[in-house]
Structures are given as structure tokens and as C-alpha cells.
Design a protein around this motif. Structure first.
Motif, short mmCIF file in Angstrom:
data_model
loop_
_atom_site.label_atom_id
_atom_site.label_comp_id
_atom_site.label_asym_id
_atom_site.label_seq_id
_atom_site.Cartn_x
_atom_site.Cartn_y
_atom_site.Cartn_z
N MET A 42 0.85 -1.19 0.00
CA MET A 42 0.00 0.00 0.00
C MET A 42 0.89 1.24 0.00
SD MET A 42 -2.97 0.93 2.77
CE MET A 42 -4.06 2.38 2.56
N PRO A 43 0.64 2.20 -0.90
CA PRO A 43 1.47 3.41 -0.93
C PRO A 43 1.42 4.19 0.38
CG PRO A 43 0.24 3.19 -2.98
CD PRO A 43 -0.30 2.15 -2.04
N LEU A 44 2.53 4.82 0.71
CA LEU A 44 2.61 5.63 1.92
C LEU A 44 1.77 6.90 1.84
CD1 LEU A 44 6.43 5.47 2.70
CD2 LEU A 44 4.62 4.81 4.28
N VAL A 45 1.59 7.41 0.64
CA VAL A 45 0.84 8.65 0.44
C VAL A 45 -0.26 8.40 -0.59
CG1 VAL A 45 0.95 11.10 -0.15
CG2 VAL A 45 2.94 9.97 0.86
N GLY A 46 -1.47 8.79 -0.24
CA GLY A 46 -2.59 8.65 -1.16
C GLY A 46 -3.34 9.95 -1.29
#
Length: 318
Positions: A42-46
């Protein structure tokens, strides 16, 4: 804290190729990921999409073009336009901007739709709205109805019934990871004892004045990824502040000047260094791109200490 993906840790990388007007893009690999207990990255920034209204499709398109690969939406029409998020995603995929596998799409079940069968039906509704055949993450938005949120609709079941449905949906491949949003610590402990599949993500409000340490520590002990919303302080505006106290605090502005960054970048970096995934929202193209530029630099121990000291000391309503 969950293991960082070794090939893209988010702690190093080149500066983004983004202009002052927000055009251009940052290589998504520079942003970094966490590996969830479900085994998925899961990306750290969304990009958060609450409250964008008719700007939702345009702002989401700008975010995807800037390099965001995590998009957070929900079924709650009070705050979200899931259909317009889907419009932007479909257009971006059709343009060849990314493959479906490169995106991480989150939606949330409205509490009025609690109940096993209703939850399954609403997941299908989200898939249709978003134009995809699976969700990367499906959250229970709230444990129950409150105030006028459910508009007098009586849910067909409880959050426990819905959680069983999410577990089934994950086994069926309709959802890759499951979790909860806005559960308090006692509810999280109950979920830990009761769930057959533990949550991969817990989403809660956290910022420098309200750092949510107890819930974060519980998540870390359970290997549940903590995801923060309103990291930039928008919740304080809803509580009566005339201006955002998070982005205007003297320590935040001082650190921003020292680092050559914006106040928003500083508080996002603070959250990331505390192991949080963040989902900043904006309808301004330049700020959307700016909020993604939180890799390749860090806050020092003194900066983190100064920001940590603000927890529990929110400013007075102005």
C-alpha cells in the motif's frame, strides 16, 4: 511497524519532476509502500477525495497525473462522490497512465448498510461506480450510525455482520485487504478478539495536536497499518477555528522555512515518520502535487520532538 518495501522505501529518491503549477509527475516508485498483513503493498501517500464535490473527477485526475497511486473514497454521499472518482480512474487507465495493478483503490461501507447481505451488495455498487472488478481495500466507515448520518434508515445488521461479509469478500477475491475506520480503541480491541481475519488497515483522525497515540500503539502491536485522515488539520476548521491551526502553528512554519518545504509537507512528513499512511486532500493542482513531495528528505529528531510536544495541546478556538 510494518516492513517497508525494499525497492522503494520512500526515504530516498530524486526530486519530483513537477512544475510550480502542479503539472508533471513524480515517479510513484519514489513515494514508497508498506506491506500489509494481507501481503499486499500500500502506498505511503494517497489522495483523499472527501468534500471535493463536483471537483472530484478533476482533482482525482490531477492527483493520478502527479503520481498518486492510492485513491481513497467512500460510499457516503454526505462527503464523497465515488462515481466521479471512478470517472477519473477509468479515464486514467484508458489513457495508459497506469495499469489497474499499479493503483490502490479504497472505499468504505456506509453504516446504514451494515449487515452481511447488504454489505456484499454495496461492495458490488462500489465496483460499478469505480469501474473495477476488485477493491484493494474496503473499510467499515463507522461502527454504527450516529446523529442524522443514516437519515432514519435502520441498518439490517451490526458492524460484526458486515465484518463477516468483508472476510467472505476477501476470500472471494473481490477485496484484497479489509479494515475499519473511526473505530475507537475499545471497538478495535473487540474486533481483535472476534475477527477471523484481522484488519489490515485502521483509518482514524490524527494530526500534530491530536496524535492518537493509544490507537497507533495498538495498531503497531497488532501489525495493523495505521492510516491517518485530516493530517493537515481540516478537522479543526469543523470545530470552529477560522484558520487551520495545524498549518499556521509557529513551530510548523519555522520547520518549514528551515527545510525549504511547505507547512503541509512538514506535517505529512511527521506523520509518515511515525509510521502513518497519509491521504491529503486538495482541489488545488499545485498543492496536490506538493503534498506528494514528502520523499527524499526527513525531519530531524529535534523537529520531531517539537511537533510531538504539541500533542494534547490544541489551540483555543479563534
Amino acid at each position: 511497524m510494518l516492513e517497508r518495501c525494499k525497492e522503494s522505501c520512500g526515504l530516498c529518491g530524486d526530486s519530483p519532476a513537477i512544475g510550480a503549477d502542479g503539472t508533471g509527475s513524480l515517479d510513484p516508485r519514489a513515494i514508497g509502500n508498506v506491506v500489509l498483513n494481507s501481503g499486499h503493498a500500500m502506498p505511503l501517500v494517497g489522495f483523499g477525495t472527501a468534500g471535493l464535490g463536483d471537483m472530484t473527477a478533476t482533482a482525482t485526475k490531477w492527483a493520478l497525473q502527479a503520481g498518486y497511486r492510492l485513491v481513497d473514497t467512500a460510499q457516503a454521499p454526505e462527503w464523497y462522490r465515488e462515481d466521479l472518482v471512478g470517472e477519473a480512474i477509468r479515464a486514467f487507465l484508458a489513457s495508459g497512465g497506469a495499469t489497474r495493478e499499479e493503483l490502490f483503490i479504497t472505499s468504505k461501507l456506509h453504516p446504514r448498510d451494515h449487515g452481511a447481505e447488504r454489505a456484499k451488495a454495496m461492495l458490488e455498487s462500489s465496483l460499478t461506480n469505480l469501474g473495477v472488478d476488485y477493491l484493494d481495500l474496503f473499510l467499515l466507515h463507522y461502527p454504527a450510525c450516529w446523529g442524522t448520518l443514516c437519515g432514519g434508515v435502520e441498518p439490517q445488521g451490526t458492524w460484526r455482520d458486515s465484518w463477516r461479509a468483508l472476510e467472505e469478500l476477501q476470500r472471494a477475491g473481490k477485496v484484497r485487504s479489509i479494515g475499519v475506520s473511526n473505530f475507537d480503541v475499545n471497538e478495535l480491541r473487540e474486533l481483535a478478539e472476534w475477527a477471523r481475519v484481522e484488519p489490515a488497515v485502521v483509518q482514524r483522525n490524527s494530526d500534530i495536536f491530536s496524535a492518537d497515540k493509544e490507537a497507533r500503539q495498538l495498531c503497531e502491536s497488532k501489525r495493523w497499518q495505521y492510516e491517518a485522515y485530516s493530517s493537515l488539520g481540516s478537522q479543526w476548521l469543523m470545530r470552529g477555528h477560522r484558520e487551520n491551526p495545524v498549518l499556521t502553528h509557529a513551530d510548523v512554519k519555522r520547520i518549514a522555512r528551515k527545510k525549504g518545504k511547505s507547512p503541509a509537507q512538514v506535517v505529512l512528513r511527521w506523520a509518515i515518520q511515525h509510521g502513518q499512511i497519509v491521504i491529503p486532500r486538495s482541489s488545488n493542482r499545485a498543492r496536490i502535487a506538493e503534498n506528494l513531495d514528502v520523499a527524499g528528505w526527513t525531519l530531524g529528531d529535534d523537529d520531531m520532538f517539537a511537533l510531538d510536544a504539541l500533542d494534547g495541546h490544541p489551540p483555543f478556538v479563534q
